[in-house]
Design a protein around this motif. Structure first.
Motif, PDB file in Angstrom:
ATOM      1  N   GLY A  29      -5.391  11.056  -9.545  1.00  0.00           N
ATOM      2  CA  GLY A  29      -6.109  10.902  -8.273  1.00  0.00           C
ATOM      3  C   GLY A  29      -6.596  12.189  -7.684  1.00  0.00           C
ATOM      4  N   SER A  30      -6.516  13.306  -8.419  1.00  0.00           N
ATOM      5  CA  SER A  30      -6.970  14.585  -7.867  1.00  0.00           C
ATOM      6  C   SER A  30      -8.480  14.737  -7.920  1.00  0.00           C
ATOM      7  CB  SER A  30      -6.311  15.744  -8.622  1.00  0.00           C
ATOM      8  OG  SER A  30      -6.673  15.688  -9.996  1.00  0.00           O
ATOM      9  N   VAL A  31      -9.176  13.903  -8.702  1.00  0.00           N
ATOM     10  CA  VAL A  31     -10.631  13.934  -8.802  1.00  0.00           C
ATOM     11  C   VAL A  31     -11.159  12.514  -8.623  1.00  0.00           C
ATOM     12  CG1 VAL A  31     -12.605  14.423 -10.261  1.00  0.00           C
ATOM     13  CG2 VAL A  31     -10.610  15.918 -10.358  1.00  0.00           C
ATOM     14  N   HIS A  32     -12.127  12.354  -7.746  1.00  0.00           N
ATOM     15  CA  HIS A  32     -12.802  11.063  -7.614  1.00  0.00           C
ATOM     16  C   HIS A  32     -14.271  11.318  -7.256  1.00  0.00           C
ATOM     17  CE1 HIS A  32     -11.851  11.846  -3.342  1.00  0.00           C
ATOM     18  NE2 HIS A  32     -12.918  11.096  -3.094  1.00  0.00           N
ATOM     19  N   TYR A  33     -15.085  10.265  -7.288  1.00  0.00           N
ATOM     20  CA  TYR A  33     -16.521  10.364  -7.035  1.00  0.00           C
ATOM     21  C   TYR A  33     -16.903   9.459  -5.871  1.00  0.00           C
ATOM     22  CZ  TYR A  33     -16.413  12.593 -11.583  1.00  0.00           C
ATOM     23  OH  TYR A  33     -16.122  13.442 -12.622  1.00  0.00           O
ATOM     24  N   GLU A  34     -17.685  10.006  -4.959  1.00  0.00           N
ATOM     25  CA  GLU A  34     -18.101   9.259  -3.768  1.00  0.00           C
ATOM     26  C   GLU A  34     -19.603   8.998  -3.821  1.00  0.00           C
ATOM     27  OE1 GLU A  34     -16.832  11.498  -0.386  1.00  0.00           O
ATOM     28  OE2 GLU A  34     -14.692  11.080  -0.714  1.00  0.00           O
ATOM     29  N   ILE A  35     -19.981   7.786  -3.448  1.00  0.00           N
ATOM     30  CA  ILE A  35     -21.397   7.371  -3.447  1.00  0.00           C
ATOM     31  C   ILE A  35     -21.860   7.283  -1.996  1.00  0.00           C
ATOM     32  CG2 ILE A  35     -23.052   5.618  -4.177  1.00  0.00           C
ATOM     33  CD1 ILE A  35     -20.959   4.701  -6.239  1.00  0.00           C
ATOM     34  N   TYR A  36     -22.886   8.071  -1.656  1.00  0.00           N
ATOM     35  CA  TYR A  36     -23.476   8.050  -0.317  1.00  0.00           C
ATOM     36  C   TYR A  36     -24.890   7.480  -0.410  1.00  0.00           C
ATOM     37  CZ  TYR A  36     -19.715  11.222   1.107  1.00  0.00           C
ATOM     38  OH  TYR A  36     -18.496  11.781   1.377  1.00  0.00           O
ATOM     39  N   ILE A  37     -25.319   6.805   0.656  1.00  0.00           N
ATOM     40  CA  ILE A  37     -26.671   6.256   0.689  1.00  0.00           C
ATOM     41  C   ILE A  37     -27.318   6.553   2.029  1.00  0.00           C
ATOM     42  CG2 ILE A  37     -26.060   4.365  -0.867  1.00  0.00           C
ATOM     43  CD1 ILE A  37     -26.204   2.491   1.586  1.00  0.00           C
ATOM     44  N   ARG A  38     -28.650   6.566   2.016  1.00  0.00           N
ATOM     45  CA  ARG A  38     -29.462   6.551   3.247  1.00  0.00           C
ATOM     46  C   ARG A  38     -30.375   5.344   3.147  1.00  0.00           C
ATOM     47  NH1 ARG A  38     -33.055  10.248   3.653  1.00  0.00           N
ATOM     48  NH2 ARG A  38     -32.753  11.405   1.717  1.00  0.00           N
ATOM     49  N   LYS A  39     -30.260   4.404   4.079  1.00  0.00           N
ATOM     50  CA  LYS A  39     -31.053   3.173   4.008  1.00  0.00           C
ATOM     51  C   LYS A  39     -32.532   3.433   4.275  1.00  0.00           C
ATOM     52  CE  LYS A  39     -27.325  -0.049   4.986  1.00  0.00           C
ATOM     53  NZ  LYS A  39     -26.851  -1.172   5.830  1.00  0.00           N
ATOM     54  N   ALA A  72     -35.469   6.902   5.127  1.00  0.00           N
ATOM     55  CA  ALA A  72     -35.585   8.358   4.973  1.00  0.00           C
ATOM     56  C   ALA A  72     -34.981   9.126   6.144  1.00  0.00           C
ATOM     57  CB  ALA A  72     -37.055   8.738   4.764  1.00  0.00           C
ATOM     58  N   PRO A  73     -35.188   8.700   7.417  1.00  0.00           N
ATOM     59  CA  PRO A  73     -34.616   9.473   8.531  1.00  0.00           C
ATOM     60  C   PRO A  73     -33.126   9.232   8.748  1.00  0.00           C
ATOM     61  CG  PRO A  73     -36.568   8.195   9.218  1.00  0.00           C
ATOM     62  CD  PRO A  73     -36.108   7.668   7.916  1.00  0.00           C
ATOM     63  N   SER A  74     -32.548   8.188   8.106  1.00  0.00           N
ATOM     64  CA  SER A  74     -31.146   7.834   8.358  1.00  0.00           C
ATOM     65  C   SER A  74     -30.196   8.923   7.860  1.00  0.00           C
ATOM     66  CB  SER A  74     -30.817   6.510   7.674  1.00  0.00           C
ATOM     67  OG  SER A  74     -31.639   5.476   8.129  1.00  0.00           O
ATOM     68  N   PRO A  75     -29.027   9.035   8.486  1.00  0.00           N
ATOM     69  CA  PRO A  75     -28.017   9.982   7.985  1.00  0.00           C
ATOM     70  C   PRO A  75     -27.309   9.406   6.764  1.00  0.00           C
ATOM     71  CG  PRO A  75     -27.181   8.811   9.901  1.00  0.00           C
ATOM     72  CD  PRO A  75     -28.602   8.377   9.748  1.00  0.00           C
ATOM     73  N   TRP A  76     -26.661  10.273   6.011  1.00  0.00           N
ATOM     74  CA  TRP A  76     -25.887   9.825   4.851  1.00  0.00           C
ATOM     75  C   TRP A  76     -24.671   9.037   5.320  1.00  0.00           C
ATOM     76  CZ3 TRP A  76     -27.921  10.002   0.212  1.00  0.00           C
ATOM     77  CH2 TRP A  76     -28.841  10.998  -0.113  1.00  0.00           C
ATOM     78  N   SER A  77     -24.368   7.952   4.595  1.00  0.00           N
ATOM     79  CA  SER A  77     -23.160   7.166   4.907  1.00  0.00           C
ATOM     80  C   SER A  77     -22.433   6.860   3.607  1.00  0.00           C
ATOM     81  CB  SER A  77     -23.528   5.866   5.628  1.00  0.00           C
ATOM     82  OG  SER A  77     -24.372   5.068   4.834  1.00  0.00           O
ATOM     83  N   LEU A  78     -21.104   6.934   3.635  1.00  0.00           N
ATOM     84  CA  LEU A  78     -20.289   6.690   2.450  1.00  0.00           C
ATOM     85  C   LEU A  78     -20.271   5.195   2.136  1.00  0.00           C
ATOM     86  CD1 LEU A  78     -18.287   7.693   0.278  1.00  0.00           C
ATOM     87  CD2 LEU A  78     -16.462   7.362   1.971  1.00  0.00           C
ATOM     88  N   LEU A  79     -20.615   4.856   0.895  1.00  0.00           N
ATOM     89  CA  LEU A  79     -20.626   3.462   0.478  1.00  0.00           C
ATOM     90  C   LEU A  79     -19.410   3.093  -0.357  1.00  0.00           C
ATOM     91  CD1 LEU A  79     -22.280   0.772   0.265  1.00  0.00           C
ATOM     92  CD2 LEU A  79     -23.181   1.660  -1.885  1.00  0.00           C
ATOM     93  N   GLN A  80     -19.035   3.981  -1.265  1.00  0.00           N
ATOM     94  CA  GLN A  80     -17.992   3.614  -2.223  1.00  0.00           C
ATOM     95  C   GLN A  80     -17.392   4.871  -2.829  1.00  0.00           C
ATOM     96  OE1 GLN A  80     -19.443   0.827  -5.146  1.00  0.00           O
ATOM     97  NE2 GLN A  80     -17.783   1.243  -6.570  1.00  0.00           N
ATOM     98  N   ALA A  81     -16.143   4.772  -3.256  1.00  0.00           N
ATOM     99  CA  ALA A  81     -15.475   5.860  -3.976  1.00  0.00           C
ATOM    100  C   ALA A  81     -14.843   5.289  -5.235  1.00  0.00           C
ATOM    101  CB  ALA A  81     -14.416   6.523  -3.101  1.00  0.00           C
ATOM    102  N   THR A  82     -14.935   6.044  -6.331  1.00  0.00           N
ATOM    103  CA  THR A  82     -14.390   5.588  -7.606  1.00  0.00           C
ATOM    104  C   THR A  82     -13.976   6.796  -8.426  1.00  0.00           C
ATOM    105  OG1 THR A  82     -14.883   4.369  -9.647  1.00  0.00           O
ATOM    106  CG2 THR A  82     -16.705   5.545  -8.615  1.00  0.00           C
ATOM    107  N   GLU A  83     -13.077   6.576  -9.384  1.00  0.00           N
ATOM    108  CA  GLU A  83     -12.658   7.661 -10.259  1.00  0.00           C
ATOM    109  C   GLU A  83     -13.472   7.699 -11.550  1.00  0.00           C
ATOM    110  OE1 GLU A  83      -8.476   7.448 -10.925  1.00  0.00           O
ATOM    111  OE2 GLU A  83      -7.946   7.741  -8.815  1.00  0.00           O
ATOM    112  N   ASP A  84     -14.392   6.735 -11.720  1.00  0.00           N
ATOM    113  CA  ASP A  84     -15.210   6.644 -12.937  1.00  0.00           C
ATOM    114  C   ASP A  84     -16.573   7.286 -12.652  1.00  0.00           C
ATOM    115  OD1 ASP A  84     -16.762   5.949 -15.120  1.00  0.00           O
ATOM    116  OD2 ASP A  84     -15.827   3.983 -15.352  1.00  0.00           O
ATOM    117  N   ARG A  85     -16.849   8.438 -13.259  1.00  0.00           N
ATOM    118  CA  ARG A  85     -18.107   9.145 -13.028  1.00  0.00           C
ATOM    119  C   ARG A  85     -19.320   8.312 -13.465  1.00  0.00           C
ATOM    120  NH1 ARG A  85     -19.888  14.877 -13.396  1.00  0.00           N
ATOM    121  NH2 ARG A  85     -22.046  14.878 -14.138  1.00  0.00           N
ATOM    122  N   ALA A  86     -19.258   7.748 -14.679  1.00  0.00           N
ATOM    123  CA  ALA A  86     -20.389   6.971 -15.193  1.00  0.00           C
ATOM    124  C   ALA A  86     -20.680   5.774 -14.297  1.00  0.00           C
ATOM    125  CB  ALA A  86     -20.107   6.512 -16.619  1.00  0.00           C
TER     126      ALA A  86
END
Length: 570
Positions: free
Chosen positions: A3-13, A15-29
Motif C-alpha cells: 500500500g505504499s504506492v497507489h494511483y489516483e484518477i482526477y477529472i475536470r468535467k 475546461a474551467p472546472s477544478p480537478w476532483s478526485l474520482l478514484q484510487a487504485t493500486e493497478d497502474r494499467a
C-alpha cells in the motif's frame, strides 16, 4: 511495504472546472485505462493520473503525474490592485494614441456612423466635439462602456473611474474647442497644404494642427469613395520631402486606417455590388498589386476572381505599391486575415465559388507573405477558414448541384485540395471516403452508359487527383484502394484486359494499351492494373512476341518507359 504506492484518477468535467478526485487504485494499467475511457466517452473534459508514493519515515505522500489528457486548464486572470495600475488614460493627449482611438471608435461606433466621420476626426474637429458634448447621453454611455470593463480588469472602484474619465473628456473637449477659437486649424481654401506643413513642422502641437487641417478638409464629405478621393487629392498636395511631407502623410494615413476599417466604407470604395469574397480579393489586389499581377500572368483564370481596382482605390493602390502608407497596408492585410477567421460565408449563394475565391486569396497572400504578413499568419488564417468548409451544411450545399455521384466525388477531391490544416484535411477525406465507398458510387460506375475504357480512365484521373490532394498517407491509401477496387469491378465485368490481350492487333499496340492500364494511366491502380500487368508480362514472355519485338527495335523503344513504370523492366 504494502500500500505504499497507489494511483489516483482526477477529472475536470468542463475546461474551467477544478480537478476532483474520482478514484484510487493500486493497478497502474487500470488507472490509465479508466482515465482514457472517461475521456473517450466524453464523461470528462480532462483527466489526470498521478502516482502517489508514501515515505515510511515521514508518512507523507510524494506525487508524480503519470498521464494528463484533454482540454488545457483555464488560467484565471489576476486582478491588478488599484495601487499597481492607474487609469489607462491620464491626460487629453492619451486619447490620440492608436489604441485609444480604436476604443473610442468602438464605443462611439453608432454616433460616428451617423455623423459619417472617424474617431480621428472627432479628436481634431471642435464642431464635432461640441456636438458630442451637447448631443445627449452618447458621451456618458461611452464613458461607461470604457470604465466598467476597465474597473473589472484592474480592480479599481467603478465610480472613481467614471469621474476620472468624465473630467478627462471635459478637459479634452475644452482643449480642442479652445484650439478652434484660436484659429489653430487653417482653412485649405485660403492656405496651401504644403505651406501649412512647412509653417507648423517645428510647432510642439504640429500633430494636432495637421490633424485638424486634414479633418477640416473632410467636412460634409460622406461615403468612403468620396472621402478617399479627397484624401488622395490632399496627398498629391503634400510637400515633396522631409518632415513636412511626413507630417501630412501620417495624418492622412491615420484617417485612411479608420475609414477603411468601417465595412460600409470599404464596400463603397471597392464597389457595392461585390460580395465579401470579392471585396477581400480587391483589397489584396490593392495592397499587393505586383504579386497579384504576377499570379494572373501565370494563371489567367485568377483574373476571373480578382475584381479590377479603379477610381480612388486605384490611386490608393498606386501609393501603396510605391511604399507609402505602410501602416495602412498592414492594417488592410490583417483585416483580410480577421475576416477569414470569421464564420461568415464569403459567397453565401455559391459554395463552389467560395472554394475558388479562397484559393485565389490563399495564393495572393502567400505570394505577398514576408512583406505584409508572415507565412505562419497566412497559414493559420486559412486553416481557421477551412474549418467552415468541412462542416455538413457547407458540404451539402457544395455538392447540391451534382447530378451524379462521380461529380460529387470530383467536387470533394477539389475540397480536399483546397482545405489546409491536418484536422481539416482528415475531415474532408472522410467525406470523400464515404462518397467513393458508397454502394451508389459503385453502382453508378458499373451501370450502362460510358464505355468501360472511359470509366476506367475517369477513375484513374480521380485516383491521381486524390494523390495530389496532399491528404495524409493513410487517407490517401484508403481512398485510392477503394477507387481501385471499383475500377477492378468495372474491368472484371467488361473483361477489358482479356479482350485486349486476345485482340487481333499488332503486339506493340496491345502492349502499349495494357501497359498504360498497368501504370495507372488509363485505369486506377488496383485489381484492374494488376490484371493488365499480368497480361502484359504474359505477352512479353511469349516466344512470338519476343521475336517480333526483337526484330523491330524502333517499335520497342517507346515501350521501355511504360515497362519500367509498370515494374516489368529494370
Amino acid at each position: 511495504m504494502a500500500g505504499s504506492v497507489h494511483y489516483e484518477i482526477y477529472i475536470r468535467k468542463t475546461a474551467p472546472s477544478p480537478w476532483s478526485l474520482l478514484q484510487a487504485t493500486e493497478d497502474r494499467a487500470r488507472a490509465i485505462e479508466t482515465a482514457e475511457d472517461l475521456l473517450a466517452d466524453r464523461r470528462a473534459a480532462a483527466v489526470r493520473v498521478t502516482k502517489e508514493m508514501l515515505d515510511p519515515d515521514t508518512m507523507e505522500f510524494t506525487s508524480v503525474t503519470v498521464l494528463t489528457r484533454g482540454a488545457p486548464e483555464v488560467k484565471q486572470k489576476r486582478l491588478v490592485a488599484a495601487e499597481e495600475a492607474g487609469p489607462r488614460c491620464n491626460g487629453p493627449e492619451d486619447f490620440y494614441s492608436p489604441y485609444a482611438r480604436e476604443i473610442i471608435g468602438r464605443v462611439l461606433e453608432d454616433w460616428l456612423g451617423r455623423q459619417g466621420v472617424t474617431a480621428f476626426e472627432l479628436l481634431h474637429r471642435p464642431d464635432l466635439a461640441e456636438r458630442l458634448e451637447t448631443g445627449g447621453t452618447e458621451l456618458q454611455h461611452a464613458i461607461q462602456k470604457i470604465a466598467i470593463p476597465e474597473s473589472q480588469a484592474v480592480g479599481q472602484p467603478l465610480h472613481d473611474l467614471l469621474r476620472h474619465y468624465q473630467r478627462l473628456s471635459e478637459r479634452a473637449i475644452e482643449r480642442l474647442v479652445s484650439a478652434g477659437r484660436r484659429n489653430l486649424f487653417p482653412d485649405l481654401e485660403s492656405h496651401s497644404l504644403a505651406d501649412i506643413a512647412h509653417r507648423v513642422s517645428a510647432s510642439p502641437e504640429r500633430g494636432l494642427i495637421m490633424g485638424g487641417v486634414i479633418s477640416r478638409a473632410l467636412t460634409d464629405i460622406r461615403g468612403g469613395r468620396l472621402r478617399l478621393d479627397r484624401l488622395m487629392d490632399l496627398a498629391e498636395r503634400a510637400p515633396m520631402e522631409g518632415s513636412p511631407r511626413a507630417l501630412v502623410m501620417v495624418a492622412i494615413e491615420q484617417v485612411l486606417c479608420e475609414t477603411v476599417a468601417v465595412r460600409s466604407n470599404l464596400a463603397d470604395i471597392l464597389g457595392p455590388a461585390l460580395d465579401q469574397g470579392a471585396i477581400l480579393a480587391a483589397v489584396v489586389h490593392m495592397v499587393a498589386p505586383r504579386e497579384v499581377a504576377a499570379l494572373i500572368a501565370h494563371d489567367a483564370r485568377m483574373a476571373l476572381h480578382v475584381p479590377p481596382v479603379s477610381g480612388p482605390a486605384a490611386r490608393l493602390g498606386a501609393r501603396l505599391e510605391a511604399g507609402e502608407f505602410p501602416l495602412l497596408a498592414a492594417a488592410l492585410s490583417r483585416m483580410v486575415v480577421r475576416e477569414l477567421a470569421l464564420p461568415r460565408r464569403l459567397r453565401p449563394n455559391d459554395a463552389p465559388g467560395e472554394i475558388e475565391i479562397l484559393r485565389t486569396l490563399a495564393m495572393s497572400l502567400t505570394a505577398a507573405a514576408g512583406r505584409l504578413l508572415t507565412l505562419e499568419e497566412v497559414q493559420t488564417a486559412f486553416a481557421e477558414r477551412s474549418k467552415s468548409l468541412v462542416i455538413a451544411d457547407f458540404v451539402a450545399t457544395y455538392v447540391q448541384g451534382c447530378e451524379t455521384v462521380l461529380c460529387e466525388a470530383e467536387h470533394l477531391v477539389r475540397l480536399c485540395e483546397n482545405v489546409t490544416g491536418s484536422a481539416n484535411k482528415r475531415a474532408a477525406a472522410r467525406w470523400l471516403a464515404a462518397c467513393v465507398g458508397s454502394l451508389r458510387f459503385e453502382t453508378e460506375m458499373c451501370a450502362p452508359g460510358a464505355t468501360p475504357a472511359q470509366k476506367l480512365a475517369t477513375l484513374a484521373r480521380l485516383q491521381r487527383s486524390v494523390r495530389g490532394a496532399l491528404l495524409n498517407e493513410r487517407d490517401t491509401e484508403v481512398i485510392g484502394t477503394t477507387i481501385g477496387t471499383v475500377g477492378g469491378t468495372v474491368e472484371s465485368q467488361a473483361r477489358l484486359t482479356l479482350q485486349l490481350a486476345r485482340a487481333s492487333a499488332p503486339i506493340q499496340q496491345k502492349l502499349t494499351l495494357l501497359l498504360r492500364l498497368a501504370t495507372g494511366e488509363t485505369a486506377p491502380l488496383g485489381p484492374a492494373a494488376d490484371r493488365a500487368r499480368v497480361e502484359a508480362l504474359r505477352l512479353l514472355r511469349a516466344p512470338d512476341s519476343r521475336a517480333t519485338l526483337a526484330a523491330d527495335p524502333v517499335a520497342l523503344a517507346p515501350l521501355r518507359t511504360l515497362m519500367q513504370a509498370a515494374g516489368l523492366a529494370a
